[in-house]
Scaffold this motif. Structure first.
Motif, PDB file in Angstrom:
ATOM      1  N   LEU A 236       0.524  11.708 -10.122  1.00 33.45           N
ATOM      2  CA  LEU A 236      -0.234  12.952  -9.986  1.00 33.45           C
ATOM      3  C   LEU A 236       0.661  14.169 -10.151  1.00 33.45           C
ATOM      4  O   LEU A 236       0.277  15.162 -10.774  1.00 33.45           O
ATOM      5  N   LYS A 237       1.864  14.080  -9.601  1.00 32.53           N
ATOM      6  CA  LYS A 237       2.804  15.187  -9.715  1.00 32.53           C
ATOM      7  C   LYS A 237       3.197  15.407 -11.173  1.00 32.53           C
ATOM      8  O   LYS A 237       3.224  16.544 -11.663  1.00 32.53           O
ATOM      9  N   LYS A 238       3.469  14.303 -11.884  1.00 31.74           N
ATOM     10  CA  LYS A 238       3.829  14.400 -13.292  1.00 31.74           C
ATOM     11  C   LYS A 238       2.665  14.957 -14.114  1.00 31.74           C
ATOM     12  O   LYS A 238       2.855  15.797 -14.993  1.00 31.74           O
ATOM     13  N   LEU A 239       1.440  14.516 -13.813  1.00 30.75           N
ATOM     14  CA  LEU A 239       0.256  14.993 -14.521  1.00 30.75           C
ATOM     15  C   LEU A 239       0.051  16.490 -14.286  1.00 30.75           C
ATOM     16  O   LEU A 239      -0.250  17.235 -15.220  1.00 30.75           O
ATOM     17  N   ARG A 240       0.236  16.925 -13.042  1.00 26.09           N
ATOM     18  CA  ARG A 240       0.072  18.341 -12.730  1.00 26.09           C
ATOM     19  C   ARG A 240       1.102  19.190 -13.465  1.00 26.09           C
ATOM     20  O   ARG A 240       0.774  20.237 -14.029  1.00 26.09           O
ATOM     21  N   LYS A 241       2.344  18.714 -13.508  1.00 27.37           N
ATOM     22  CA  LYS A 241       3.378  19.466 -14.207  1.00 27.37           C
ATOM     23  C   LYS A 241       3.078  19.558 -15.698  1.00 27.37           C
ATOM     24  O   LYS A 241       3.224  20.616 -16.311  1.00 27.37           O
ATOM     25  N   SER A 242       2.662  18.444 -16.293  1.00 26.42           N
ATOM     26  CA  SER A 242       2.369  18.471 -17.726  1.00 26.42           C
ATOM     27  C   SER A 242       1.163  19.354 -18.015  1.00 26.42           C
ATOM     28  O   SER A 242       1.122  20.050 -19.034  1.00 26.42           O
ATOM     29  N   ALA A 243       0.172  19.365 -17.104  1.00 24.20           N
ATOM     30  CA  ALA A 243      -0.984  20.238 -17.292  1.00 24.20           C
ATOM     31  C   ALA A 243      -0.566  21.701 -17.225  1.00 24.20           C
ATOM     32  O   ALA A 243      -1.015  22.517 -18.035  1.00 24.20           O
TER      33      ALA A 243
ATOM     34  N   LEU B  49       0.825  -1.204   0.000  1.00 21.18           N
ATOM     35  CA  LEU B  49       0.000   0.000   0.000  1.00 21.18           C
ATOM     36  C   LEU B  49       0.859   1.255   0.000  1.00 21.18           C
ATOM     37  O   LEU B  49       0.563   2.218  -0.711  1.00 21.18           O
ATOM     38  N   CYS B  50       1.917   1.243   0.773  1.00 21.46           N
ATOM     39  CA  CYS B  50       2.808   2.398   0.841  1.00 21.46           C
ATOM     40  C   CYS B  50       3.455   2.651  -0.516  1.00 21.46           C
ATOM     41  O   CYS B  50       3.525   3.793  -0.983  1.00 21.46           O
ATOM     42  N   ARG B  51       3.906   1.589  -1.166  1.00 23.04           N
ATOM     43  CA  ARG B  51       4.513   1.740  -2.493  1.00 23.04           C
ATOM     44  C   ARG B  51       3.495   2.256  -3.501  1.00 23.04           C
ATOM     45  O   ARG B  51       3.819   3.081  -4.359  1.00 23.04           O
ATOM     46  N   LEU B  52       2.264   1.772  -3.406  1.00 23.07           N
ATOM     47  CA  LEU B  52       1.214   2.212  -4.320  1.00 23.07           C
ATOM     48  C   LEU B  52       0.925   3.703  -4.130  1.00 23.07           C
ATOM     49  O   LEU B  52       0.753   4.436  -5.106  1.00 23.07           O
ATOM     50  N   LYS B  53       0.896   4.160  -2.863  1.00 24.20           N
ATOM     51  CA  LYS B  53       0.676   5.580  -2.599  1.00 24.20           C
ATOM     52  C   LYS B  53       1.780   6.427  -3.216  1.00 24.20           C
ATOM     53  O   LYS B  53       1.523   7.480  -3.798  1.00 24.20           O
ATOM     54  N   VAL B  54       3.013   5.977  -3.084  1.00 27.32           N
ATOM     55  CA  VAL B  54       4.138   6.717  -3.656  1.00 27.32           C
ATOM     56  C   VAL B  54       4.010   6.765  -5.175  1.00 27.32           C
ATOM     57  O   VAL B  54       4.211   7.811  -5.805  1.00 27.32           O
ATOM     58  N   LYS B  55       3.636   5.637  -5.779  1.00 22.56           N
ATOM     59  CA  LYS B  55       3.486   5.568  -7.232  1.00 22.56           C
ATOM     60  C   LYS B  55       2.390   6.513  -7.712  1.00 22.56           C
ATOM     61  O   LYS B  55       2.574   7.260  -8.680  1.00 22.56           O
ATOM     62  N   ILE B  56       1.248   6.507  -7.022  1.00 19.83           N
ATOM     63  CA  ILE B  56       0.144   7.391  -7.397  1.00 19.83           C
ATOM     64  C   ILE B  56       0.559   8.852  -7.215  1.00 19.83           C
ATOM     65  O   ILE B  56       0.261   9.700  -8.060  1.00 19.83           O
ATOM     66  N   GLY B  57       1.255   9.142  -6.145  1.00 24.93           N
ATOM     67  CA  GLY B  57       1.717  10.508  -5.896  1.00 24.93           C
ATOM     68  C   GLY B  57       2.641  10.997  -6.995  1.00 24.93           C
ATOM     69  O   GLY B  57       2.529  12.140  -7.454  1.00 24.93           O
TER      70      GLY B  57
END
Length: 110
Positions: free
Chosen positions: A61-68, A50-58
């Motif tokens: 999201l960060k990459k998506l926000r930057k590209s947006a 779960l911890c690894r999944l949270k890091v992956k999702i984070g």
């Protein structure tokens, strides 16, 4: 009345050696630390996943926000360039000396 005797009463102990007291206290602290380490909850496999999944999702999201943000700023630049181009066109069309408008207002065939 009869005087009650306590068979389980405390008896006075001779004074202990200070080094013995320190040694006993150290043993107690070591035992306490080991007990706490044993009773501490070990991380389960599911919790680690779960911890690894949270890091992956984070990260995603960060990459998506930057590209947006990059695409939005690129769109702003494109709109700005179009606006400037339109303004330049209108200025050429309606310049102050009346060059373009004056030529259009004259009859074509004279």
């Amino acid at each position: 009345m009869a005087i009650l005797r306590r068979s389980y009463g405390y008896s006075k102990v001779d004074k202990e050696d200070p080094e013995e007291i320190i040694h006993r206290r150290a043993q107690f602290l070591i035992y306490k630390a080991l007990y706490q380490a044993d009773t501490r909850r070990k991380p389960s496999f599911l919790r680690i996943r779960l911890c690894r999944l949270k890091v992956k999702i984070g990260r995603r999201l960060k990459k998506l926000r930057k590209s947006a943000l990059v695409s939005i700023s690129a769109e702003r630049i494109g709109v700005y360039k179009q606006l400037i181009h339109q303004l330049k066109t209108w200025r050429r069309l309606f310049n102050r000396d009346g060059g373009t408008i004056a030529t259009l207002s004259h009859p074509l065939f004279t």
